[in-house]
Structure formats: C-alpha cells, structure tokens
Design an enzyme around this catalytic site. Sequence first.
Site, PDB file in Angstrom:
ATOM      1  N   ALA A  13      77.924  30.965  40.527  1.00 58.58           N
ATOM      2  CA  ALA A  13      78.358  30.881  39.136  1.00 58.58           C
ATOM      3  C   ALA A  13      77.954  29.525  38.390  1.00 58.58           C
ATOM      4  CB  ALA A  13      79.742  30.723  38.830  1.00 58.58           C
ATOM      5  N   HIS A 349      31.389  43.978  48.015  1.00 56.64           N
ATOM      6  CA  HIS A 349      31.355  42.760  47.215  1.00 56.64           C
ATOM      7  C   HIS A 349      31.290  42.846  45.853  1.00 56.64           C
ATOM      8  CE1 HIS A 349      27.620  42.967  49.676  1.00 56.64           C
ATOM      9  NE2 HIS A 349      27.409  43.757  48.924  1.00 56.64           N
ATOM     10  N   ASN A 372      38.763  52.249  34.293  1.00 52.44           N
ATOM     11  CA  ASN A 372      39.891  53.161  34.405  1.00 52.44           C
ATOM     12  C   ASN A 372      40.849  53.141  33.095  1.00 52.44           C
ATOM     13  OD1 ASN A 372      40.467  50.436  35.097  1.00 52.44           O
ATOM     14  ND2 ASN A 372      42.458  51.178  36.079  1.00 52.44           N
TER      15      ASN A 372
END
Length: 458
Positions: A13, A349, A372
């Site tokens: 707490a 690469h 994409n």
Amino acid sequence: MSQRSCLSVILAAGEGTRMKSALPKVLHQIAGLPMVAHVVKAADAAGASSDAIVIGHGAEEMRKAVTKFSPKAETFVQEERLGTAHAVLAAREAISRGYDDILVMFGDTPLIDAEALNLARLKLAEGAAVAVIGFRPPLPNGYGRLVEKGGKLIAIREEKDCSEAEKKIGFCNAGMMAVAGAHALKLLDAVGNKNAKGEYYLTDIVEIAGAQGLDVVATEASFENALGINNRAELAQAEGIWQARRRQEAMLSGVTLIAPETVYFSHDTEIGADTVVEPNVWFGPGVKIAGGAKIHAFSHIEGATIAANCDVGPFARLRPGADLRNKAKVGNFCEVKQAVIEEGAKVNHLTYIGDARVGAGANIGAGTITCNYDGFSKFFTDIGEGAFVGSNSSLVAPVSIGKGGYIASGSVITESVPDDALAFGRARQKTIPGKGKELRERFASAAAAKKKAAGADH
C-alpha cells in the site's frame, strides 16, 4: 506442510516516494515482472493457496496489474496508513477464513524465495505461533534487531530503542513472518498504537505472543533474499542479483553464455540445453528457445518461439509472434513480427518480415520488405516452400508467392505469384551512352557557379 493450508498477506500500500515515480513502487519491474508479482510467485511456490494483496496508493492501477499477473489473488484496500499491523488487518476477511498458516510479506522484497518462507512455515508446523524471518546484513545500522533468549525470539527492537548490547546484534528483522492462523487475528487485534507516531506495528506481536505464553522463533534468510527496494539504485541492484542467479541457472542447465554478465533474461525465458548465446543479448517476456539454437550478439528477442538448431542474429530483432521452426535462420539487421519462418528458411539480412509465413527452405534476399500495413489494417504475406525472393524486393500484402516461386531483385510485387513462376515488378532499365559524363559536367558547372555567387555576396 503439504497438508497445512496457507494464506499470503502481501503489503503493497505504500507510496514509495523515494522511487520518485508516478508508478506505484511495487509495480516497478525486475526481469519484466512487477516486484509484487515476484513476491506472489514466491508465496505460491511456498504453498500459499490464496494471496491477499493489501493496496492503497494507486489502488486502481494496482488492481489492474494484479488481475494480469495473478487473477486468483484478492486485493484489500488500506484506507489510512496507520502502520503495518493495521495494513495486515485490512485483509481481515481473508485471514478469518481459517488458514493454518498466514505468511505476512512485503511487496518490495522481490528476491525472497520459497525456501526462506517454507522454513518459517516449518516452525509453525512444529508448534510456534509466530516465526519471524531475519537476515544478517553486512552493516546492521538502521535495521531492527531480533533479540533472542534461550532459542526463542523475545523482541524486535528498533535501533533507536536498542541498548548498547543490543546494537551489537547482527541478526536483523526482514519484516516478513509466518503466523499461526489460529492466533493471527487475536494477536493482531491486541496491537496498540501508544507510540510517537500513533501507528500499529506488526513487530509488536512478538512480545504480545510471548506474554500469552506462545512460542515465537526466528528463522534466517540470506541478505540478498531479504533485500527491500526503496529507490532506483536498489531496484538496479535487485535486477543484477536476479539476473546473476538466472544466468548461473541457465549455464548449469547446459546453456553456453559467452559473456554472461551481458545477457539479460526475462522472468519467464525458457532456453534449452546446447543453446549458445553470444554477448549483449536481451530477452523480453514470452521467449521460448529449444536446444541447439545459436543467438548471436546484440539480438533483441521478445514474445518469440525459436525451435531447435535455429540461427539468430547478430543484430536481429524478433518481436511478439515470431515463430522460427527447426534450422531457420534470421540474420543481421532483420526484424520479424507475427510471422512463421518455417524449417530451413533463410532471412539473412536487412529484412522486415511481418504478418507472414516464409515456407520451408525459402530464401529471402537482402532488403526485402513485407508491406503489411496501410495505416489502418494489417495484411498477410504468404511465401511458399522453396521460394526465392531477390534482394531489395517489396511484397505488398495481401499477396502470396507460390512454391518455388522466383522474385527478381528490386521488384515491387502487388499480385500473387503462382508456383514455380518468375515475377518481375520493376521498370525496365534504360542505358544512354555518354549521358553520365554530360550530367556530371552540368552538375559540376552548376556547383561552381553557386560557390562563386556565394563568395560575391561576402
């Protein structure tokens, strides 16, 4: 002890002002997991079937975090900060359910382990009402001392209240303890607040229990296991200790770490025997590596699955959803996200593969990009078995390359390519004899004129 029921009460707490952070202290992470979650894991490993986490500062944020890392744990709010005993009693509802053992712990001691907790529980099984966990710091200054007599713990004395003889005691209070469930509430309710701060101190139950004729003992944890975190420097210290332990564990399990001190694991990293990890590799959460893989230097891996005998890096980045199958290769300056690289496929690469499948044995040339994302949605690229994608190609998803398909270097592919087909997606080269010399002379003349004009201005 397997027959004894156990509840952990974890005190979390506090504000943690010395962390100088908007984030609640116990949510700061060690190895990618909040400190308090490490404590819960230790308690559960020690046999706690239920966890009660006492929260206060940042309560809503704490609840959300607890739901993520321990859905079965309950949270209880300490509305006022009136001391550690008061904090434990915030979980009265849980304590009253009749557990045999109550483990009282702190959310900022992430290195505590099940062994130390089980030792305290063992003392309860042997008849003690309270077992306090102590430790021996290099310098005891500032810590409460555990005062023992005849093998029993008779008091926890804060340093300012210690006699000269007690100040020489090197056995200190770690703050954690195990309390017999049958006595817990009675002892806690007996704690008063007649002190300078008007607070209810958990440590008082030692003398209260002793006065009631109950056995109170102390057990010992290592200094590292008892380490409490109050600031960023101590957080870094704890991270270092955790990482050193995990590296040692990995190496003793058959993993080769070329420069162990430069490899950083997550709390959940799984790595198989005969894997070799070169220097300066970072593993984020959710990484699983089968045996025989090789992870080259400066690779950054999170949320990825790497099968046996794969080769990754150097300078590779595997992001969540990267799935490398047996003997796949992802080389230098490549990024893979949410994509399957099937058996024996090579992404050697300077490549980005995202939302895609690269079929078994396929070869992806340098500089290939799967396009994409259109700014709103992600689209899938499927590259078939044995396909060859030439260097500097852009595959604009959604698109598929068939088995054995061949993409010429420099292509922009916007339409699917059938099996065994050859695809070009670039403008035809045009060569103009002598034009290079003409352009060079024109550009040189323009540059000279510009330089001359600039000189005239001065």
